[in-house]
Design a protein around this motif. Structure first.
Motif, PDB file in Angstrom:
ATOM      1  N   ALA A   1      -3.359   9.623  -1.347  1.00 30.26           N
ATOM      2  CA  ALA A   1      -3.793   8.471  -1.847  1.00 30.26           C
ATOM      3  C   ALA A   1      -2.909   7.621  -1.413  1.00 30.26           C
ATOM      4  O   ALA A   1      -1.362   8.033  -2.194  1.00 30.26           O
ATOM      5  CB  ALA A   1      -4.225   7.422  -2.398  1.00 30.26           C
ATOM      6  N   TYR A   2      -1.776   6.577  -0.554  1.00 30.81           N
ATOM      7  CA  TYR A   2       0.013   5.805  -0.331  1.00 30.81           C
ATOM      8  C   TYR A   2      -0.316   5.035  -0.714  1.00 30.81           C
ATOM      9  O   TYR A   2      -0.845   3.804  -0.521  1.00 30.81           O
ATOM     10  CB  TYR A   2       0.226   6.599   1.132  1.00 30.81           C
ATOM     11  N   TYR A   3       0.706   4.076  -1.600  1.00 32.49           N
ATOM     12  CA  TYR A   3       0.806   3.034  -1.824  1.00 32.49           C
ATOM     13  C   TYR A   3       1.201   1.783  -0.711  1.00 32.49           C
ATOM     14  O   TYR A   3       1.977   2.165   0.380  1.00 32.49           O
ATOM     15  CB  TYR A   3       1.841   2.531  -3.198  1.00 32.49           C
ATOM     16  N   LEU A   4       0.315   0.994  -0.850  1.00 25.68           N
ATOM     17  CA  LEU A   4       0.760  -0.357   0.539  1.00 25.68           C
ATOM     18  C   LEU A   4       1.594  -1.104  -0.104  1.00 25.68           C
ATOM     19  O   LEU A   4       1.742  -1.686  -1.817  1.00 25.68           O
ATOM     20  CB  LEU A   4      -0.414  -0.803   1.146  1.00 25.68           C
ATOM     21  N   GLY A   5       2.424  -2.127   0.490  1.00 24.98           N
ATOM     22  CA  GLY A   5       3.345  -3.310  -0.106  1.00 24.98           C
ATOM     23  C   GLY A   5       2.925  -4.720  -0.032  1.00 24.98           C
ATOM     24  O   GLY A   5       2.821  -5.468   0.347  1.00 24.98           O
ATOM     25  N   LEU A   6       1.051  -4.124  -0.986  1.00 23.01           N
ATOM     26  CA  LEU A   6       0.204  -4.977  -0.855  1.00 23.01           C
ATOM     27  C   LEU A   6      -0.080  -5.429  -2.588  1.00 23.01           C
ATOM     28  O   LEU A   6      -0.898  -4.228  -2.991  1.00 23.01           O
ATOM     29  CB  LEU A   6      -1.021  -5.067  -0.052  1.00 23.01           C
ATOM     30  N   SER A   7       0.045  -6.885  -3.783  1.00 18.37           N
ATOM     31  CA  SER A   7      -0.325  -6.551  -4.101  1.00 18.37           C
ATOM     32  C   SER A   7      -0.515  -8.045  -5.022  1.00 18.37           C
ATOM     33  O   SER A   7      -0.575  -9.136  -4.087  1.00 18.37           O
ATOM     34  CB  SER A   7       0.902  -6.519  -5.418  1.00 18.37           C
ATOM     35  N   ASP A   8      -1.665  -8.266  -6.310  1.00 20.91           N
ATOM     36  CA  ASP A   8      -2.136  -9.531  -5.988  1.00 20.91           C
ATOM     37  C   ASP A   8      -2.170  -9.496  -7.979  1.00 20.91           C
ATOM     38  O   ASP A   8      -2.551  -9.015  -9.103  1.00 20.91           O
ATOM     39  CB  ASP A   8      -3.729  -8.986  -6.647  1.00 20.91           C
ATOM     40  N   ILE A  38      -5.979  -0.834  -6.731  1.00 26.36           N
ATOM     41  CA  ILE A  38      -5.276   0.205  -8.620  1.00 26.36           C
ATOM     42  C   ILE A  38      -4.686  -0.369  -9.274  1.00 26.36           C
ATOM     43  O   ILE A  38      -4.082  -0.987  -8.688  1.00 26.36           O
ATOM     44  CB  ILE A  38      -5.537   1.442  -7.609  1.00 26.36           C
ATOM     45  N   PRO A  39      -4.729   0.349 -10.162  1.00 26.05           N
ATOM     46  CA  PRO A  39      -3.897  -0.092 -11.106  1.00 26.05           C
ATOM     47  C   PRO A  39      -2.636   0.224 -11.175  1.00 26.05           C
ATOM     48  O   PRO A  39      -2.383   1.511 -10.389  1.00 26.05           O
ATOM     49  CB  PRO A  39      -4.345   0.365 -12.479  1.00 26.05           C
ATOM     50  N   CYS A  40      -1.787  -0.909 -10.773  1.00 27.52           N
ATOM     51  CA  CYS A  40      -0.560  -0.841  -9.735  1.00 27.52           C
ATOM     52  C   CYS A  40       0.498   0.619 -10.785  1.00 27.52           C
ATOM     53  O   CYS A  40       1.840   0.499 -10.326  1.00 27.52           O
ATOM     54  CB  CYS A  40       0.540  -2.007 -10.240  1.00 27.52           C
ATOM     55  N   SER A  41       0.102   1.206 -11.832  1.00 28.84           N
ATOM     56  CA  SER A  41       0.954   2.165 -13.064  1.00 28.84           C
ATOM     57  C   SER A  41       0.429   3.390 -12.694  1.00 28.84           C
ATOM     58  O   SER A  41       1.204   4.467 -12.819  1.00 28.84           O
ATOM     59  CB  SER A  41       0.506   1.583 -14.197  1.00 28.84           C
ATOM     60  N   GLU A  42      -0.553   3.253 -11.358  1.00 31.64           N
ATOM     61  CA  GLU A  42      -1.144   5.430 -11.415  1.00 31.64           C
ATOM     62  C   GLU A  42      -0.048   5.390  -9.851  1.00 31.64           C
ATOM     63  O   GLU A  42       1.100   5.190  -9.730  1.00 31.64           O
ATOM     64  CB  GLU A  42      -2.072   4.800 -10.883  1.00 31.64           C
ATOM     65  N   MET A  43      -0.257   7.077 -10.718  1.00 31.76           N
ATOM     66  CA  MET A  43       1.086   7.362 -10.192  1.00 31.76           C
ATOM     67  C   MET A  43       0.052   8.330  -8.514  1.00 31.76           C
ATOM     68  O   MET A  43      -0.836   9.139  -8.421  1.00 31.76           O
ATOM     69  CB  MET A  43       2.132   8.944 -10.667  1.00 31.76           C
ATOM     70  N   GLN A  44       1.040   7.811  -7.779  1.00 31.68           N
ATOM     71  CA  GLN A  44       0.879   7.682  -6.145  1.00 31.68           C
ATOM     72  C   GLN A  44       2.019   8.038  -5.124  1.00 31.68           C
ATOM     73  O   GLN A  44       3.124   7.361  -5.567  1.00 31.68           O
ATOM     74  CB  GLN A  44      -0.243   6.576  -5.705  1.00 31.68           C
ATOM     75  N   TYR A  45       0.998   8.510  -3.487  1.00 27.74           N
ATOM     76  CA  TYR A  45       2.022   8.504  -2.678  1.00 27.74           C
ATOM     77  C   TYR A  45       2.505   7.496  -2.502  1.00 27.74           C
ATOM     78  O   TYR A  45       1.571   5.734  -2.879  1.00 27.74           O
ATOM     79  CB  TYR A  45       1.743   9.485  -1.752  1.00 27.74           C
ATOM     80  N   SER A  46       3.251   7.241  -1.722  1.00 29.57           N
ATOM     81  CA  SER A  46       3.687   5.843  -1.058  1.00 29.57           C
ATOM     82  C   SER A  46       4.022   6.111   0.769  1.00 29.57           C
ATOM     83  O   SER A  46       4.593   7.219   1.027  1.00 29.57           O
ATOM     84  CB  SER A  46       4.193   4.886  -1.853  1.00 29.57           C
ATOM     85  N   ILE A  47       4.657   4.702   0.994  1.00 30.39           N
ATOM     86  CA  ILE A  47       5.004   5.124   3.045  1.00 30.39           C
ATOM     87  C   ILE A  47       5.842   3.728   2.638  1.00 30.39           C
ATOM     88  O   ILE A  47       5.662   3.057   2.181  1.00 30.39           O
ATOM     89  CB  ILE A  47       3.560   4.799   3.741  1.00 30.39           C
ATOM     90  N   CYS A  48       7.325   3.966   2.816  1.00 31.25           N
ATOM     91  CA  CYS A  48       7.893   3.076   3.602  1.00 31.25           C
ATOM     92  C   CYS A  48       8.539   2.661   4.734  1.00 31.25           C
ATOM     93  O   CYS A  48       8.048   3.597   5.868  1.00 31.25           O
ATOM     94  CB  CYS A  48      10.097   3.424   2.995  1.00 31.25           C
ATOM     95  N   LYS A  49       8.923   1.502   4.954  1.00 38.57           N
ATOM     96  CA  LYS A  49       8.428   0.896   6.624  1.00 38.57           C
ATOM     97  C   LYS A  49      10.025   0.375   6.602  1.00 38.57           C
ATOM     98  O   LYS A  49      10.260  -0.674   5.735  1.00 38.57           O
ATOM     99  CB  LYS A  49       7.350  -0.212   6.264  1.00 38.57           C
ATOM    100  N   MET A  50      10.868   0.459   7.338  1.00 36.18           N
ATOM    101  CA  MET A  50      11.730  -0.590   7.950  1.00 36.18           C
ATOM    102  C   MET A  50      12.038  -0.689   9.726  1.00 36.18           C
ATOM    103  O   MET A  50      11.115  -0.161  10.353  1.00 36.18           O
ATOM    104  CB  MET A  50      12.528   0.089   7.671  1.00 36.18           C
ATOM    105  N   LYS A  51      12.651  -1.561  10.056  1.00 35.95           N
ATOM    106  CA  LYS A  51      12.825  -1.819  11.367  1.00 35.95           C
ATOM    107  C   LYS A  51      13.255  -0.473  11.990  1.00 35.95           C
ATOM    108  O   LYS A  51      14.280  -0.159  11.320  1.00 35.95           O
ATOM    109  CB  LYS A  51      13.770  -2.835  11.871  1.00 35.95           C
ATOM    110  N   LYS A  52      13.450  -0.276  13.185  1.00 33.31           N
ATOM    111  CA  LYS A  52      14.296   0.608  13.937  1.00 33.31           C
ATOM    112  C   LYS A  52      15.958   0.036  13.645  1.00 33.31           C
ATOM    113  O   LYS A  52      16.208  -1.420  13.925  1.00 33.31           O
ATOM    114  CB  LYS A  52      13.710   0.835  15.362  1.00 33.31           C
ATOM    115  N   ILE A  53      16.973   1.119  13.909  1.00 30.30           N
ATOM    116  CA  ILE A  53      17.933   0.918  14.044  1.00 30.30           C
ATOM    117  C   ILE A  53      18.615   0.652  15.688  1.00 30.30           C
ATOM    118  O   ILE A  53      18.406   1.823  16.377  1.00 30.30           O
ATOM    119  CB  ILE A  53      18.940   1.635  13.313  1.00 30.30           C
TER     120      ILE A  53
END
Length: 204
Positions: free
Chosen positions: A129-136, A187-202
């Motif tokens: 599972a992969y973290y999104l940059g979305l939180s509440d 999911i609880p934010c303390s859970e250990m999960q993979y993630s995906i980073c995103k940035m604008k092209k150079i």
């Protein structure tokens, strides 16, 4: 005889005066006239202006072409449209994931379109599972993206019955074998999960 001499003198003076007038007229350049002629430098000036305009236009097109096509992503990042993505290979908490992304000039994945969602899931491992940059943060079902992009209800991909727990304040992307679909899950934010980073092209 006197009369003849007088006539001759008068005649001489008249001729001299007339001769002087003609001489002055011929030697005075100010009184010469010439037919009107167009400025010969005008066509050259017009041609030069046109060439400069075409040169500037060509430069503009070249810059636009380079900006559009000469863009890249850092090594090991994946490209899609105007963005770059990096899928992590270690599992950490949501806060740590966001910190790791920000250290590279990026942020956790923000999904803005269905096409982006479809692109991303093709790159993921169904066993993780992969973290999104979305939180509440307050647990009030007021979800927000890390880059301040408005949370668009028309572009959400929650699994059925999700989100379902006010104590689970972070979102991740996971695959459900029961439905055989990728979707979002809280999911609880303390859970250990993979993630995906995103940035604008150079852009070069």
């Amino acid at each position: 005889m006197t009369s003849e001499i007088t006539y001759a003198e008068v005649n001489f003076k008249t001729e001299s005066k007339s001769s002087g007038t003609n001489s002055k007229s011929l030697s005075d350049p100010k009184k010469k006239t010439s037919p009107h002629r167009s400025n010969p430098s005008f066509p050259k000036l017009l041609l030069t202006s046109l060439l400069i305009f075409l040169l500037l236009l060509a430069i503009s097109f070249f810059i636009a072409f380079v900006k559009k096509d000469w863009s890249c992503c850092p090594k090991n990042w994946t490209s899609f449209e105007s963005n770059c993505y990096l899928i992590s290979t270690t599992s950490v908490s949501w806060d740590k994931s966001e910190k790791i992304c920000s250290e590279t000039g990026a942020h956790l994945l923000v999904i803005n379109t269905k096409e982006e969602q479809e692109f991303i899931i093709q790159k993921l491992n169904e066993n993780y599972a992969y973290y999104l940059g979305l939180s509440d943060p307050e647990g009030k079902n007021q979800w927000q993206w890390v880059d301040q992009t408005p949370y668009n209800e028309s572009v959400i991909f929650w699994h059925e019955d999700e989100p379902n727990n006010p104590a689970e304040n972070c979102a991740l992307l996971l695959f459900r074998p029961t439905t055989k679909k990728w979707g979002w899950n809280d999911i609880p934010c303390s859970e250990m999960q993979y993630s995906i980073c995103k940035m604008k092209k150079i852009y070069i």
